[in-house]
Design a protein around this motif. Structure first.
Motif, short mmCIF file in Angstrom:
data_model
loop_
_atom_site.label_atom_id
_atom_site.label_comp_id
_atom_site.label_asym_id
_atom_site.label_seq_id
_atom_site.Cartn_x
_atom_site.Cartn_y
_atom_site.Cartn_z
N ARG A 13 0.84 -1.20 0.00
CA ARG A 13 0.00 0.00 0.00
C ARG A 13 0.87 1.25 0.00
O ARG A 13 0.56 2.23 -0.70
CB ARG A 13 -0.95 -0.01 1.21
CG ARG A 13 -1.80 1.23 1.34
CD ARG A 13 -2.72 1.46 0.16
NE ARG A 13 -3.47 2.69 0.35
CZ ARG A 13 -3.90 3.46 -0.63
NH1 ARG A 13 -3.72 3.11 -1.87
NH2 ARG A 13 -4.56 4.57 -0.38
N LEU A 14 1.96 1.22 0.74
CA LEU A 14 2.87 2.36 0.77
C LEU A 14 3.44 2.64 -0.61
O LEU A 14 3.53 3.80 -1.04
CB LEU A 14 3.99 2.11 1.78
CG LEU A 14 4.96 3.24 2.05
CD1 LEU A 14 4.24 4.51 2.48
CD2 LEU A 14 5.97 2.82 3.11
N GLU A 15 3.79 1.59 -1.34
CA GLU A 15 4.29 1.76 -2.70
C GLU A 15 3.23 2.37 -3.61
O GLU A 15 3.54 3.23 -4.45
CB GLU A 15 4.77 0.41 -3.26
CG GLU A 15 6.04 -0.08 -2.60
CD GLU A 15 6.42 -1.50 -2.97
OE1 GLU A 15 5.58 -2.23 -3.56
OE2 GLU A 15 7.56 -1.89 -2.67
N GLU A 16 1.97 1.95 -3.43
CA GLU A 16 0.88 2.53 -4.22
C GLU A 16 0.75 4.03 -3.93
O GLU A 16 0.56 4.84 -4.84
CB GLU A 16 -0.45 1.85 -3.88
CG GLU A 16 -0.56 0.42 -4.35
CD GLU A 16 -1.81 -0.28 -3.82
OE1 GLU A 16 -2.61 0.36 -3.10
OE2 GLU A 16 -1.97 -1.46 -4.13
N ILE A 17 0.84 4.37 -2.66
CA ILE A 17 0.71 5.78 -2.26
C ILE A 17 1.83 6.61 -2.87
O ILE A 17 1.59 7.71 -3.39
CB ILE A 17 0.69 5.90 -0.72
CG1 ILE A 17 -0.63 5.34 -0.18
CG2 ILE A 17 0.91 7.34 -0.27
CD1 ILE A 17 -0.69 5.19 1.32
N GLU A 22 3.70 10.67 -6.53
CA GLU A 22 4.69 11.05 -7.53
C GLU A 22 4.04 11.46 -8.85
O GLU A 22 4.58 12.29 -9.57
CB GLU A 22 5.68 9.90 -7.76
CG GLU A 22 6.69 9.75 -6.65
CD GLU A 22 7.67 8.61 -6.89
OE1 GLU A 22 7.38 7.71 -7.71
OE2 GLU A 22 8.71 8.62 -6.23
N ALA A 23 2.87 10.88 -9.14
CA ALA A 23 2.16 11.25 -10.37
C ALA A 23 1.70 12.70 -10.32
O ALA A 23 1.55 13.35 -11.35
CB ALA A 23 0.97 10.32 -10.59
N GLY A 24 1.48 13.20 -9.11
CA GLY A 24 1.13 14.61 -8.94
C GLY A 24 -0.25 14.98 -9.44
O GLY A 24 -0.52 16.16 -9.68
N GLU A 25 -1.12 14.01 -9.60
CA GLU A 25 -2.44 14.30 -10.14
C GLU A 25 -3.54 14.35 -9.08
O GLU A 25 -4.68 14.72 -9.39
CB GLU A 25 -2.79 13.26 -11.21
CG GLU A 25 -1.85 13.33 -12.39
CD GLU A 25 -2.12 12.26 -13.44
OE1 GLU A 25 -3.14 11.57 -13.34
OE2 GLU A 25 -1.30 12.14 -14.35
N ALA A 26 -3.22 13.98 -7.85
CA ALA A 26 -4.22 13.98 -6.79
C ALA A 26 -4.50 15.41 -6.34
O ALA A 26 -3.58 16.22 -6.21
CB ALA A 26 -3.74 13.15 -5.61
N GLU A 29 -6.30 17.94 -1.09
CA GLU A 29 -6.87 17.25 0.08
C GLU A 29 -6.58 15.75 0.02
O GLU A 29 -6.19 15.14 1.01
CB GLU A 29 -8.38 17.51 0.17
CG GLU A 29 -9.01 16.99 1.44
CD GLU A 29 -8.52 17.71 2.70
OE1 GLU A 29 -8.48 17.05 3.77
OE2 GLU A 29 -8.17 18.90 2.63
N GLN A 30 -6.75 15.16 -1.15
CA GLN A 30 -6.47 13.73 -1.31
C GLN A 30 -4.98 13.46 -1.11
O GLN A 30 -4.60 12.47 -0.47
CB GLN A 30 -6.91 13.25 -2.68
CG GLN A 30 -6.67 11.76 -2.88
CD GLN A 30 -7.02 11.29 -4.29
OE1 GLN A 30 -7.27 12.09 -5.19
NE2 GLN A 30 -7.02 9.98 -4.48
N ALA A 31 -4.13 14.32 -1.66
CA ALA A 31 -2.69 14.16 -1.50
C ALA A 31 -2.29 14.22 -0.03
O ALA A 31 -1.44 13.44 0.42
CB ALA A 31 -1.94 15.23 -2.31
N MET A 32 -2.89 15.13 0.71
CA MET A 32 -2.60 15.24 2.15
C MET A 32 -3.03 13.97 2.88
O MET A 32 -2.31 13.48 3.75
CB MET A 32 -3.29 16.47 2.75
CG MET A 32 -2.76 17.79 2.22
SD MET A 32 -1.02 18.07 2.58
CE MET A 32 -1.07 18.19 4.34
N VAL A 39 2.66 8.03 6.05
CA VAL A 39 3.46 8.19 7.27
C VAL A 39 3.09 7.10 8.28
O VAL A 39 3.98 6.47 8.88
CB VAL A 39 3.27 9.59 7.88
CG1 VAL A 39 3.86 9.68 9.27
CG2 VAL A 39 3.87 10.65 6.96
N LYS A 40 1.80 6.84 8.44
CA LYS A 40 1.36 5.80 9.37
C LYS A 40 1.87 4.42 8.94
O LYS A 40 2.30 3.62 9.77
CB LYS A 40 -0.16 5.79 9.47
CG LYS A 40 -0.72 7.01 10.19
CD LYS A 40 -2.23 7.01 10.20
CE LYS A 40 -2.77 8.26 10.86
NZ LYS A 40 -4.24 8.31 10.85
#
Length: 73
Positions: A13-17, A22-26, A29-32, A39-40
């Motif tokens: 899941r961390l790799e997906e995040i 990195e894609a920068g398209e979120a 609010e979603q990126a945060m 971090v968790k």
């Protein structure tokens, strides 16, 4: 993320995040939210790795083959 995840599931899941961020398209609010989840997950993975290292140290101590950290065998 209420239930305890396996190390492998958390890392996946961390790799997906990371890929999503990195894609920068979120949107912001979603990126945060993704960053906070990341971090968790990082803390969870670090804790699991630390626990595994401690268990390995205990096993090696019981086996009598524990070497000083950083030393050669």
């Amino acid at each position: 993320m209420e239930t305890e995840q396996s190390f492998e599931a958390a890392l996946e899941r961390l790799e997906e995040i990371v890929e999503l961020l990195e894609a920068g398209e979120a949107p912001l609010e979603q990126a945060m939210n993704l960053y906070e989840e990341g971090v968790k997950l990082t803390v969870l993975c670090q804790g699991k790795l630390s626990t595994a290292e401690q268990r390995l140290d205990q096993i090696l101590e019981q086996d009598g083959t524990l070497r000083e950290k950083g030393g050669s065998q």
